[in-house]
Design a protein around this motif. Structure first.
Motif, mmCIF file in Angstrom:
data_model
loop_
_atom_site.group_PDB
_atom_site.id
_atom_site.type_symbol
_atom_site.label_atom_id
_atom_site.label_comp_id
_atom_site.label_asym_id
_atom_site.label_seq_id
_atom_site.Cartn_x
_atom_site.Cartn_y
_atom_site.Cartn_z
ATOM 1 N N LEU A 1 -13.262 -42.250 24.631
ATOM 2 C CA LEU A 1 -11.894 -41.833 24.342
ATOM 3 C C LEU A 1 -11.205 -41.346 25.616
ATOM 4 O O LEU A 1 -11.853 -40.855 26.538
ATOM 5 N N PHE A 2 -9.892 -41.470 25.617
ATOM 6 C CA PHE A 2 -9.087 -40.909 26.705
ATOM 7 C C PHE A 2 -8.000 -40.037 26.104
ATOM 8 O O PHE A 2 -7.164 -40.507 25.334
ATOM 9 N N LEU A 3 -8.022 -38.741 26.447
ATOM 10 C CA LEU A 3 -6.976 -37.808 26.040
ATOM 11 C C LEU A 3 -6.129 -37.477 27.254
ATOM 12 O O LEU A 3 -6.642 -36.974 28.258
ATOM 13 N N CYS A 4 -4.845 -37.741 27.158
ATOM 14 C CA CYS A 4 -3.890 -37.449 28.223
ATOM 15 C C CYS A 4 -3.028 -36.263 27.817
ATOM 16 O O CYS A 4 -2.267 -36.337 26.843
ATOM 17 N N ASP A 5 -3.174 -35.159 28.548
ATOM 18 C CA ASP A 5 -2.294 -34.002 28.378
ATOM 19 C C ASP A 5 -1.253 -34.086 29.487
ATOM 20 O O ASP A 5 -1.550 -33.785 30.648
ATOM 21 N N PRO A 6 -0.031 -34.508 29.177
ATOM 22 C CA PRO A 6 0.980 -34.743 30.226
ATOM 23 C C PRO A 6 1.607 -33.431 30.689
ATOM 24 O O PRO A 6 2.706 -33.050 30.270
ATOM 25 N N VAL A 7 0.919 -32.737 31.569
ATOM 26 C CA VAL A 7 1.349 -31.401 31.982
ATOM 27 C C VAL A 7 2.444 -31.531 33.031
ATOM 28 O O VAL A 7 2.176 -31.623 34.234
ATOM 29 N N VAL A 8 3.690 -31.530 32.588
ATOM 30 C CA VAL A 8 4.814 -31.693 33.517
ATOM 31 C C VAL A 8 5.916 -30.667 33.311
ATOM 32 O O VAL A 8 6.782 -30.507 34.174
ATOM 33 N N GLY A 9 5.925 -29.939 32.191
ATOM 34 C CA GLY A 9 7.008 -28.999 31.948
ATOM 35 C C GLY A 9 6.709 -28.101 30.781
ATOM 36 O O GLY A 9 5.719 -28.266 30.064
ATOM 37 N N ASP A 10 7.573 -27.103 30.584
ATOM 38 C CA ASP A 10 7.419 -26.206 29.445
ATOM 39 C C ASP A 10 8.737 -25.518 29.167
ATOM 40 O O ASP A 10 9.773 -25.858 29.744
ATOM 41 N N GLU A 11 8.681 -24.519 28.300
ATOM 42 C CA GLU A 11 9.879 -23.797 27.911
ATOM 43 C C GLU A 11 10.344 -22.898 29.038
ATOM 44 O O GLU A 11 9.563 -22.164 29.637
ATOM 45 N N GLY A 12 11.623 -22.986 29.357
ATOM 46 C CA GLY A 12 12.239 -22.102 30.346
ATOM 47 C C GLY A 12 13.456 -21.441 29.743
ATOM 48 O O GLY A 12 13.762 -21.608 28.561
ATOM 49 N N GLU A 13 14.139 -20.667 30.532
ATOM 50 C CA GLU A 13 15.348 -20.011 30.045
ATOM 51 C C GLU A 13 16.386 -21.062 29.679
ATOM 52 O O GLU A 13 16.743 -21.903 30.493
ATOM 53 N N GLY A 14 16.829 -21.017 28.435
ATOM 54 C CA GLY A 14 17.853 -21.949 27.979
ATOM 55 C C GLY A 14 17.333 -23.322 27.622
ATOM 56 O O GLY A 14 18.112 -24.220 27.329
ATOM 57 N N GLY A 15 15.999 -23.522 27.631
ATOM 58 C CA GLY A 15 15.456 -24.831 27.261
ATOM 59 C C GLY A 15 14.253 -25.190 28.098
ATOM 60 O O GLY A 15 13.651 -24.340 28.753
ATOM 61 N N GLY A 16 13.898 -26.488 28.077
ATOM 62 C CA GLY A 16 12.728 -26.924 28.806
ATOM 63 C C GLY A 16 12.987 -27.019 30.306
ATOM 64 O O GLY A 16 14.127 -27.206 30.749
#
Length: 303
Positions: free
Chosen positions: A121-136
């Protein structure tokens, strides 16, 4: 989605090895520190590949980044690609990348693992962004996002974006779970878990699983001031549960319960990092209750 059991993936061995490709911190429980601890606690040997090394999560303050040279990283991945033990590997997990030029070697390694073990299996966690002030907020270069979207996600069996990463990957904005389900259905991987999904419980937060059988929401009470690393932990635990033979619903329920229980215990202690070393039992036999809901598919259909 038909998943191999651990025994099937390793021709009779108890547990398959997992290659975990992500960041390493000296202090804290994020990136591969979280993933490796969780996978090994659940009995899986891990080949750990650091994409960069940090003293701590950069959200804690200024932090030195040690990123391997692209050629050196590619050479290391090439060594793993040709390793005589590649048939031991039952899964690959990717997370945070230190350079967009690390992604092609990672994809080549996934392809080599699949050649050695077609059930891997291949699990891809696309770690590129998250919640910030006023949105992502996007905290990776656009090139990294594009490489993950165009090279890794088409190879993935499972993807675990948070809500904001799904927005970045699709170019859409979401206001409810119906939008998340529609976007997850078109992302590519046959199983997508959207973390930080919209909860139906007041004051809650959820993980939304979307696959060919429908959509499931696992939700619990939101805990404010959560430490970093919950997404890394969620990906690793879900992968371990899946490799152990759990179906998507059971894997989602057990994963959400374990992560919530560890988070609750961590915050009760007043710790600023997830206390996996103390709470390994919560990974194995979580006691926390989570609310499971089957959601309508787009167009009003139900699975």
């Amino acid at each position: 989605m038909t998943q191999p059991t651990a025994a099937e993936a390793t021709n009779g061995a108890d547990k398959p090895a997992v290659i975990a490709i992500s960041s390493h911190v000296a202090r804290g429980t994020v990136g591969n520190r979280a993933a490796v601890l969780a996978l090994e606690s659940l009995g899986f040997p891990v080949w750990s590949v650091p994409t960069l090394t940090l003293p701590w999560h950069p959200g804690r303050g200024p932090a030195t980044r040690i990123v391997p040279e692209d050629d050196a990283f590619a050479a290391l991945m090439g060594d793993l690609t040709g390793a005589p033990w590649l048939g031991e590997v039952g899964a690959v997990l990717t997370g945070y990348f230190g350079s967009p030029r690390q992604i092609e070697p990672a994809a080549s390694l996934v392809e080599a693992v699949r050649k050695a073990n077609p059930r891997a299996l291949f699990l891809c966690d696309p770690v590129v962004g998250d919640e910030g002030e006023g949105g992502g907020r996007l905290y990776q270069p656009q090139e990294t996002l594009e490489q993950i979207r165009d090279r890794l996600l088409p190879l993935a069996d499972i993807a675990t974006p948070n809500r904001f990463e799904l927005e970045f990957l699709t170019g859409l904005e979401f206001s409810d779970n119906t939008h998340l389900i529609e976007a997850a259905s078109t992302l590519g991987p046959p199983c997508v878990i959207v973390t930080s999904a919209f909860a139906m419980l007041r004051g809650g937060i959820g993980n939304l699983l979307v696959d060919r059988n429908g959509a499931l929401l696992a939700e619990h009470r939101r805990i404010e001031g959560a430490p970093h690393g919950l997404g890394d932990l969620t990906s690793a635990v879900f992968l371990a549960r899946t490799l152990s033979g759990a179906g998507p619903e059971k894997a989602l329920q057990a994963t959400t319960a374990a992560v919530y229980e560890i988070l609750a215990r961590t915050t009760k202690r007043g710790a600023d990092e997830l206390t996996l070393e103390t709470d390994a039992q919560s990974l194995k036999t979580p006691m926390a209750m989570v609310q499971m809901r089957r959601l309508p598919l787009p167009g009003g259909r139900r699975a």
